[in-house]
Scaffold this active site. Sequence first.
Site, PDB file in Angstrom:
ATOM      1  N   ASP A 165       0.803  -1.222   0.000  1.00 21.19           N
ATOM      2  CA  ASP A 165       0.000   0.000   0.000  1.00 21.19           C
ATOM      3  C   ASP A 165       0.835   1.271   0.000  1.00 21.19           C
ATOM      4  O   ASP A 165       0.287   2.378  -0.076  1.00 21.19           O
ATOM      5  CB  ASP A 165      -1.013   0.008   1.151  1.00 21.19           C
ATOM      6  CG  ASP A 165      -0.403   0.120   2.537  1.00 21.19           C
ATOM      7  OD1 ASP A 165       0.838  -0.027   2.672  1.00 21.19           O
ATOM      8  OD2 ASP A 165      -1.160   0.331   3.504  1.00 21.19           O
ATOM      9  N   CYS A 223      -2.101   3.590   6.350  1.00 24.95           N
ATOM     10  CA  CYS A 223      -1.641   2.721   7.440  1.00 24.95           C
ATOM     11  C   CYS A 223      -2.435   2.932   8.721  1.00 24.95           C
ATOM     12  O   CYS A 223      -2.555   2.008   9.533  1.00 24.95           O
ATOM     13  CB  CYS A 223      -0.168   2.999   7.746  1.00 24.95           C
ATOM     14  SG  CYS A 223       0.986   2.704   6.395  1.00 24.95           S
TER      15      CYS A 223
END
Length: 391
Positions: free
Chosen positions: A252, A377
């Site tokens: 990501d 995150c």
Amino acid sequence: MRRPNRRSVLGGGVAAVLAAAGLTACAQDQEKKAGRAPAGTRETAAPSREQAGLFMPAETREHVRTFMSWPPLDSAWEDMAGDVQRDIAGIARALAEFEPVVMLSAPKEAKAARRACGSGVEVIAVPTDDLWMRDSGPTFVQGPEGLAGIDLHFNGWGGKQEHEHDAKVARTVLEYAGAPRVDAPLVGEGGSLEVDGHGTLLVTESSLVNSNRNPYLSRDEIETSLKQLVGADKVIWFKGVKGQDITDYHVDSLARFAENGVVLLSRAWAGDGPDVWTRAYDQARGVLENATDARGRKFEIIDLPEPDPARLGRRGEDFLGSYANYYIANDAVLIPRFGDRKADQQAAAVIGDLYPNREILQLEIHTVAEGGGGIHCATQQQPQTAESSSS
């Protein structure tokens, strides 16, 4: 890119994580010699796709809410704890303008978290170790009877940090959401999975095919489990980077799906010449250029250049300058602002073009980025189920 770790690697390491799970390294060796995998690895079988019907929606699906976690003052952030709390409060306040936000907070800090985040954020008192909800929380999927959540057995990114409380966060979140728990037959983190919602999954080999998480599983075995868990027809593997950041390079921060077969790729800053990060970018681009998605489409690859470190002022070696670590909320996309005006503006323009019906919000998250993370995150979406979703 991510440099060595999220603040500091706490004492204990892999042995402490094994001990917390009721295993010692010796016991684990004995299990292996006996031809058995330790608990939480190969012996836990994932249900087949035909039986379970699990499917992970794209992040663009309407959200019921976003979960976040409040970093305690006595966490690994040490003297930066107050600063990172301000970053997290800023993200939560911005998100609350678009969808409900639930913040988990250590009981002794719940009052302070409510004050910092404002009345638009619901704070629930739950012991936590840090802010990384994407990794410690569950990965939500569509199950045969509605919403379910995958528990990937968060172990501090392969035993690099102790997370006694965060190891239980997935269960707590699922209890709050009223969703059944899917016991994954592997160890991983939510940040290691990127789906397009149409059967394609992107992952880095470094963060999953790694002895610190899945020592008894081959890449093929991991791929089979991933397909069953998130409903993927095709898994595209990038090599990634082992041992240079605490996550072993989560996808990501490297590659993200936009709609219609488009992949945004974080282009590493190359001003100082080739390094592990520029080589990882080159390898990932090469893979995508020669691959197709689950529907057989060639990928359109769009670069998101990282900022020039020289324009960011004093930033530590852990600083994550990836615009790809953005978060798609209901009617908005939250992206970082790092301080390189040209790169910041370019990232906002590129992402804005790809999400024309969503407001683009740029947030300063300097301390979160100093710890090697980003907005994605720190967040985990609970999607609407297919029956109730209008997207």
